[in-house]
Design a protein around this motif. Structure first.
Motif, PDB file in Angstrom:
ATOM      1  N   CYS A 133      -1.021   0.533  -1.744  1.00  0.00           N
ATOM      2  CA  CYS A 133       0.306  -0.020  -1.508  1.00  0.00           C
ATOM      3  C   CYS A 133       0.737   0.277  -0.077  1.00  0.00           C
ATOM      4  O   CYS A 133       0.390   1.328   0.485  1.00  0.00           O
ATOM      5  CB  CYS A 133       1.331   0.582  -2.470  1.00  0.00           C
ATOM      6  N   GLU A 134       1.485  -0.656   0.503  1.00  0.00           N
ATOM      7  CA  GLU A 134       1.994  -0.449   1.859  1.00  0.00           C
ATOM      8  C   GLU A 134       3.345  -1.133   2.006  1.00  0.00           C
ATOM      9  O   GLU A 134       3.547  -2.249   1.529  1.00  0.00           O
ATOM     10  CB  GLU A 134       1.019  -1.020   2.895  1.00  0.00           C
ATOM     11  N   GLY A 135       4.259  -0.451   2.651  1.00  0.00           N
ATOM     12  CA  GLY A 135       5.563  -1.028   2.937  1.00  0.00           C
ATOM     13  C   GLY A 135       5.986  -0.655   4.336  1.00  0.00           C
ATOM     14  O   GLY A 135       5.545   0.364   4.887  1.00  0.00           O
ATOM     15  N   GLY A 136       6.818  -1.496   4.930  1.00  0.00           N
ATOM     16  CA  GLY A 136       7.248  -1.181   6.284  1.00  0.00           C
ATOM     17  C   GLY A 136       8.249  -2.189   6.809  1.00  0.00           C
ATOM     18  O   GLY A 136       8.776  -3.029   6.064  1.00  0.00           O
ATOM     19  N   SER A 186       6.521  -1.987  14.887  1.00  0.00           N
ATOM     20  CA  SER A 186       6.351  -1.965  13.434  1.00  0.00           C
ATOM     21  C   SER A 186       6.139  -0.546  12.935  1.00  0.00           C
ATOM     22  O   SER A 186       5.428   0.246  13.566  1.00  0.00           O
ATOM     23  CB  SER A 186       5.146  -2.826  13.024  1.00  0.00           C
ATOM     24  N   LEU A 187       6.737  -0.258  11.801  1.00  0.00           N
ATOM     25  CA  LEU A 187       6.549   1.030  11.136  1.00  0.00           C
ATOM     26  C   LEU A 187       6.067   0.762   9.726  1.00  0.00           C
ATOM     27  O   LEU A 187       6.712   0.030   8.966  1.00  0.00           O
ATOM     28  CB  LEU A 187       7.858   1.821  11.105  1.00  0.00           C
ATOM     29  N   GLY A 188       4.902   1.317   9.369  1.00  0.00           N
ATOM     30  CA  GLY A 188       4.337   1.074   8.050  1.00  0.00           C
ATOM     31  C   GLY A 188       3.821   2.339   7.403  1.00  0.00           C
ATOM     32  O   GLY A 188       3.236   3.198   8.078  1.00  0.00           O
ATOM     33  N   LEU A 189       4.039   2.459   6.104  1.00  0.00           N
ATOM     34  CA  LEU A 189       3.533   3.584   5.325  1.00  0.00           C
ATOM     35  C   LEU A 189       2.558   3.055   4.292  1.00  0.00           C
ATOM     36  O   LEU A 189       2.928   2.241   3.440  1.00  0.00           O
ATOM     37  CB  LEU A 189       4.674   4.326   4.635  1.00  0.00           C
ATOM     38  N   GLN A 190       1.295   3.503   4.367  1.00  0.00           N
ATOM     39  CA  GLN A 190       0.267   3.109   3.409  1.00  0.00           C
ATOM     40  C   GLN A 190      -0.023   4.260   2.457  1.00  0.00           C
ATOM     41  O   GLN A 190      -0.178   5.405   2.879  1.00  0.00           O
ATOM     42  CB  GLN A 190      -1.025   2.724   4.134  1.00  0.00           C
ATOM     43  N   ASN A 191      -0.091   3.942   1.170  1.00  0.00           N
ATOM     44  CA  ASN A 191      -0.443   4.908   0.140  1.00  0.00           C
ATOM     45  C   ASN A 191      -1.730   4.447  -0.531  1.00  0.00           C
ATOM     46  O   ASN A 191      -1.791   3.332  -1.049  1.00  0.00           O
ATOM     47  CB  ASN A 191       0.686   5.026  -0.878  1.00  0.00           C
ATOM     48  N   ARG A 192      -2.767   5.296  -0.509  1.00  0.00           N
ATOM     49  CA  ARG A 192      -4.108   4.880  -0.960  1.00  0.00           C
ATOM     50  C   ARG A 192      -4.635   5.817  -2.051  1.00  0.00           C
ATOM     51  O   ARG A 192      -4.242   6.992  -2.126  1.00  0.00           O
ATOM     52  CB  ARG A 192      -5.087   4.894   0.218  1.00  0.00           C
ATOM     53  N   GLN A 197      -2.856  -4.103  -2.741  1.00  0.00           N
ATOM     54  CA  GLN A 197      -4.190  -4.542  -3.123  1.00  0.00           C
ATOM     55  C   GLN A 197      -4.569  -3.830  -4.409  1.00  0.00           C
ATOM     56  O   GLN A 197      -4.645  -2.598  -4.466  1.00  0.00           O
ATOM     57  CB  GLN A 197      -5.211  -4.232  -2.033  1.00  0.00           C
ATOM     58  N   TYR A 198      -4.807  -4.614  -5.475  1.00  0.00           N
ATOM     59  CA  TYR A 198      -5.194  -4.080  -6.775  1.00  0.00           C
ATOM     60  C   TYR A 198      -6.627  -4.509  -7.051  1.00  0.00           C
ATOM     61  O   TYR A 198      -6.924  -5.703  -7.119  1.00  0.00           O
ATOM     62  CB  TYR A 198      -4.261  -4.602  -7.865  1.00  0.00           C
TER      63      TYR A 198
END
Length: 446
Positions: A395-398, A412-418, A381-382
């Motif tokens: 940003c998020e990836g998983g 599910s495994l997800g890493l969010q960077n904010r 999301q920008y």
């Protein structure tokens, strides 16, 4: 600590997959969770159906500066929570009469007051005038302004749908639903919905709304009616849209390319004080355009998914809302705080422009023999908000393990960077650092 939790989560997924492979079902057919459905006629066009969803989170979070939990300072935290649970009941009783109701809860955490929480999400009654036109009303999510303003949360690609598209969530609606009347239908390849809604009283908002000040916020006056709508053109296959909630991915079962546009509009929904201290009332206008692609690749069940959205939000002068899923903190030390506030919140919604991108790839069926397949994803999301000098980029990836090849059982495994924002010496809101949130989710739905 962050690295430890990450490697433990990866190990947990690997061990679970390995254990499952070791106890393969002797039946080679892919397991299907049965429907709770009663057909009233032989064709199945008249029916009664029930569904259930539960999503449980195990999470590690790097906290925003100054965060406290029950008065205790915390820079990071591990928690367990129920992100959602839902019970749905709906049915096509005759050719013309349809009903839908949903009950459940969001964000049940260790901070939840005891013995509270479950509430009504939807109560919809609908009448079909002709095949191309249905009208209905009640507490409903039919409206606008983008595909995932009303998401089917059991079928998302990532851990969650783009929550920012539920832009007034909790302020003047009930988890995106409003008391409204609507019209919907399909004309050739055009699928449309439009609603006239009664916004709920802002005085009962679950989101803190400050007294009127120079920064725009929701007006405490009696709300005026709101209009909303969403239309999308289906270039290939058609979607079934008996319910307002839009699917995140069909896992290659359909070939879809849809282009959509939508809006939400309400007169005098916002207010702020002018230079002389007078009350300035402004309109709410939320616009969106999006492109959704979901289609099979090859003949072995692989699939590609992509979603691109642009939204222009006008909430009035410098409106900004910090938000994130199931915040595990309830306080902040003002002397140390960032603009983000406590816990895992970040600038998610505000006056300005937002671009959202999501891509996912489902590997072939039975990639893990007799134990389903994998679906990795990435989303971003920008946002360029009026109140911030720098862009807010999340940003998020998983990866999803579709245990039986469907969303019915999913790990599910997800890493969010904010981003984290603070004011510089010129009083401008700038991105000063970034924080992470790692989530392991288990979902059951049927």
């Amino acid at each position: 600590m962050m690295k430890q939790v990450f490697f433990v989560s990866i190990a947990l997924v690997q061990v679970t997959v390995g254990w499952s492979q070791a106890v393969r079902d002797s039946v080679k057919e892919r397991i299907a969770i049965p429907e709770l459905r009663i057909n009233f006629n032989k064709s199945g066009t008249h029916y009664f159906k029930g569904t259930f969803l539960a999503q449980t989170w195990l999470r590690y979070s790097d906290f925003n500066p100054g965060t406290t939990i029950d008065g205790t300072s915390k820079s990071s935290y591990t928690d367990i929570g129920v992100r959602r649970w839902r019970v749905q009941v709906f049915g096509q009783l005759t050719d013309r009469i349809f009903f839908y109701t949903q009950f459940g809860q969001n964000n049940f955490s260790f901070l939840q007051p005891r013995g509270t929480g479950a509430f009504l999400h939807d109560v919809v009654t609908e009448f079909r005038i002709v095949k191309q036109v249905q009208i209905g009303g009640g507490l409903t999510g039919w409206g606008g302004m983008s595909r995932f303003a009303a998401p089917a949360v059991a079928n998302t690609v990532g851990l969650d749908a783009p929550v920012y598209q539920q832009a007034t969530n909790g302020v003047n609606d009930q988890i995106g639903r409003k008391l409204s009347v609507y019209i919907r239908g399909e004309l050739s390849k055009l699928n449309y919905r439009a609603a006239l809604g009664q916004p709920m009283s802002v005085r009962n908002s679950t989101v803190p709304v400050p007294p009127i000040n120079p920064v725009s916020n929701f007006s405490m006056e009696a709300p005026r009616m709101q209009t909303a709508g969403y239309l999308f053109w289906q270039f290939f296959d058609k979607e079934i849209t008996a319910l307002p909630n839009m699917i995140g991915t069909y896992l290659g079962k359909k070939k879809l390319l849809n282009l959509g546009v939508g809006w939400v509009q309400q007169n005098r929904a916002m207010w702020h004080t002018g230079i002389s201290g007078d009350t300035v009332r402004t309109n709410l206008l939320l616009l969106g355009v999006d492109l959704f692609a979901d289609f099979p690749l090859g003949k072995k069940g692989a699939a590609f998914n992509a979603y691109l959205a642009y939204n222009n939000f006008d909430f009035g002068k410098n409106y900004l809302r910090m938000n994130n899923a199931m915040n595990p903190a309830n306080g902040v030390n003002s002397a140390l705080a960032s603009l983000n506030g406590p816990g895992v919140d970040f600038p998610m919604i505000g006056t300005g422009n937002i671009v959202f991108l999501q891509v996912g790839y489902k590997f072939r069926d039975d990639l893990l023999p007799d134990n389903g397949t994998l679906l990795p994803y990435f989303q971003m999301q920008y946002s360029q908000f009026q109140a911030l000098k720098d862009a807010a980029v999340m940003c998020e990836g998983g990866i999803n393990w579709l245990i039986h090849g469907t969303h019915g059982g999913k790990l599910s495994l997800g890493l969010q960077n904010r981003p984290v924002f603070a004011n510089n010496t010129n009083g401008e809101a700038v991105n000063t650092t970034r924080k992470n949130m790692l989530v392991l989710q288990y979902q059951i739905s049927f």
